[in-house]
Write an enzyme that holds these catalytic residues in place. Sequence first.
Site, PDB file in Angstrom:
ATOM      1  N   GLY A  46       0.835  -1.190   0.000  1.00 27.79           N
ATOM      2  CA  GLY A  46       0.000   0.000   0.000  1.00 27.79           C
ATOM      3  C   GLY A  46       0.869   1.238   0.000  1.00 27.79           C
ATOM      4  O   GLY A  46       2.059   1.172   0.354  1.00 27.79           O
ATOM      5  N   GLN A  51       2.775   9.874   1.953  1.00 31.34           N
ATOM      6  CA  GLN A  51       4.133   9.327   2.021  1.00 31.34           C
ATOM      7  C   GLN A  51       5.034   9.836   0.907  1.00 31.34           C
ATOM      8  O   GLN A  51       6.260   9.745   1.004  1.00 31.34           O
ATOM      9  CB  GLN A  51       4.089   7.787   1.965  1.00 31.34           C
ATOM     10  CG  GLN A  51       3.481   7.172   3.207  1.00 31.34           C
ATOM     11  CD  GLN A  51       3.375   5.667   3.070  1.00 31.34           C
ATOM     12  OE1 GLN A  51       2.434   5.165   2.479  1.00 31.34           O
ATOM     13  NE2 GLN A  51       4.343   4.934   3.588  1.00 31.34           N
ATOM     14  N   CYS A  91       5.895  -0.410   7.604  1.00 35.59           N
ATOM     15  CA  CYS A  91       5.563   0.799   6.845  1.00 35.59           C
ATOM     16  C   CYS A  91       6.783   1.217   6.034  1.00 35.59           C
ATOM     17  O   CYS A  91       7.899   1.242   6.559  1.00 35.59           O
ATOM     18  CB  CYS A  91       5.168   1.922   7.804  1.00 35.59           C
ATOM     19  SG  CYS A  91       4.687   3.441   6.962  1.00 35.59           S
ATOM     20  N   LEU A  92       6.550   1.566   4.774  1.00 35.89           N
ATOM     21  CA  LEU A  92       7.650   2.007   3.916  1.00 35.89           C
ATOM     22  C   LEU A  92       8.297   3.286   4.433  1.00 35.89           C
ATOM     23  O   LEU A  92       9.443   3.584   4.099  1.00 35.89           O
ATOM     24  CB  LEU A  92       7.152   2.213   2.480  1.00 35.89           C
ATOM     25  CG  LEU A  92       6.674   0.941   1.763  1.00 35.89           C
ATOM     26  CD1 LEU A  92       6.016   1.294   0.441  1.00 35.89           C
ATOM     27  CD2 LEU A  92       7.823  -0.035   1.560  1.00 35.89           C
ATOM     28  N   HIS A 133      -4.461   1.312   7.717  1.00 37.46           N
ATOM     29  CA  HIS A 133      -3.089   1.847   7.823  1.00 37.46           C
ATOM     30  C   HIS A 133      -2.901   3.024   6.852  1.00 37.46           C
ATOM     31  O   HIS A 133      -2.361   4.072   7.230  1.00 37.46           O
ATOM     32  CB  HIS A 133      -2.108   0.697   7.522  1.00 37.46           C
ATOM     33  CG  HIS A 133      -0.660   1.072   7.456  1.00 37.46           C
ATOM     34  ND1 HIS A 133       0.282   0.616   8.355  1.00 37.46           N
ATOM     35  CD2 HIS A 133       0.039   1.836   6.563  1.00 37.46           C
ATOM     36  CE1 HIS A 133       1.476   1.094   8.026  1.00 37.46           C
ATOM     37  NE2 HIS A 133       1.362   1.842   6.945  1.00 37.46           N
ATOM     38  N   GLU A 134      -3.378   2.854   5.609  1.00 42.39           N
ATOM     39  CA  GLU A 134      -3.229   3.923   4.610  1.00 42.39           C
ATOM     40  C   GLU A 134      -4.090   5.134   4.964  1.00 42.39           C
ATOM     41  O   GLU A 134      -3.662   6.285   4.798  1.00 42.39           O
ATOM     42  CB  GLU A 134      -3.597   3.431   3.202  1.00 42.39           C
ATOM     43  CG  GLU A 134      -2.814   2.238   2.689  1.00 42.39           C
ATOM     44  CD  GLU A 134      -1.322   2.335   2.867  1.00 42.39           C
ATOM     45  OE1 GLU A 134      -0.793   3.451   2.977  1.00 42.39           O
ATOM     46  OE2 GLU A 134      -0.671   1.271   2.928  1.00 42.39           O
ATOM     47  N   HIS A 137      -2.400   7.339   7.369  1.00 48.50           N
ATOM     48  CA  HIS A 137      -1.413   8.248   6.763  1.00 48.50           C
ATOM     49  C   HIS A 137      -2.083   9.543   6.308  1.00 48.50           C
ATOM     50  O   HIS A 137      -1.509  10.625   6.439  1.00 48.50           O
ATOM     51  CB  HIS A 137      -0.743   7.594   5.544  1.00 48.50           C
ATOM     52  CG  HIS A 137       0.379   6.656   5.871  1.00 48.50           C
ATOM     53  ND1 HIS A 137       1.513   7.050   6.551  1.00 48.50           N
ATOM     54  CD2 HIS A 137       0.564   5.336   5.584  1.00 48.50           C
ATOM     55  CE1 HIS A 137       2.345   6.005   6.676  1.00 48.50           C
ATOM     56  NE2 HIS A 137       1.792   4.956   6.100  1.00 48.50           N
TER      57      HIS A 137
HETATM   58  O1  GNR Z   1       4.081  -2.651   2.604  1.00 46.91           O
HETATM   59  C1  GNR Z   1       3.413  -2.533   3.623  1.00 46.91           C
HETATM   60  N1  GNR Z   1       3.116  -3.631   4.364  1.00 46.91           N
HETATM   61  C2  GNR Z   1       2.207  -3.635   5.408  1.00 46.91           C
HETATM   62  C3  GNR Z   1       2.177  -4.749   6.232  1.00 46.91           C
HETATM   63  C4  GNR Z   1       1.285  -4.829   7.262  1.00 46.91           C
HETATM   64  C5  GNR Z   1       0.413  -3.794   7.488  1.00 46.91           C
HETATM   65  C6  GNR Z   1       0.432  -2.666   6.690  1.00 46.91           C
HETATM   66  C7  GNR Z   1       1.325  -2.595   5.657  1.00 46.91           C
HETATM   67  S1  GNR Z   1       1.326  -1.193   4.625  1.00 46.91           S
HETATM   68  C8  GNR Z   1       2.988  -1.186   4.072  1.00 46.91           C
HETATM   69  C9  GNR Z   1       3.191  -0.109   3.021  1.00 46.91           C
HETATM   70  C10 GNR Z   1       3.002   1.243   3.669  1.00 46.91           C
HETATM   71  O2  GNR Z   1       3.780   1.758   4.397  1.00 46.91           O
HETATM   72  N2  GNR Z   1       1.873   1.831   3.422  1.00 46.91           N
HETATM   73  O3  GNR Z   1       1.599   3.009   4.006  1.00 46.91           O
HETATM   74 NI    NI Z   2       2.702   3.061   5.833  1.00 47.40          NI
END
Ligand code: GNR
Ligand code: NI
Length: 167
Positions: A46, A51, A91-92, A133-134, A137
């Site tokens: 995601g 980001q 999270c990236l 999660h997204e 952000h």
């Molecule tokens: O790549 C991602 N893996 C992930 C794993 C578990 C829960 C959420 C994520 S999202 C993350 C990519 C990211 O940072 N998206 O904002």
């Molecule tokens: Ni993230």
Amino acid sequence: MAILKILQYPDDRLHTVAQAVSNVTDETRILIRNMVETMYAAPGIGLAATQVDVHQRIVVIDTSKEQDKLLVLINPEIVTSSGEFSYEEGCLSVPGIYGKVQRAESITVRALGSNGDSFTLDASGLLAVCIQHEMDHLVGKIFVEYWSRLKQSRVQSKLKKRQRSVM
Ligand code: GNR
Ligand code: NI
């Protein structure tokens, strides 16, 4: 297309609250294509516009192994949510840090697709986790900010230590 630079925590810009997209234009679609390319290249499941330092309510998601189930959500809103689910998140924008966050197990989301049409989607499990999660952000919230202050300060020192070792 282009690979965009992903902001790294801690960065104040990650706390910016994104604005709703008022019109889905060609410019929006170019941004989305670049976000998709950036997500797949990372690789991640995601990516939120926040980001890549664009403060509009846009997220792209693909939780499939084959990278063939792309989901684009513009102006996403959670309509209903139920249950509890915790998953080991990453999270990236916070590389190398993983940990659980408690979220809803099932959600219904309403959003616009890249054509500008509204749709609703029922999601559960990993997809529901990723959408939540997204969407965090987009309101400037990072997953580690659900954790205790002690655990967050350990994250901070781990990141600082790592930053020193690459300099
Ligand atoms: O790549 C991602 N893996 C992930 C794993 C578990 C829960 C959420 C994520 S999202 C993350 C990519 C990211 O940072 N998206 O904002
Ligand atoms: Ni993230």
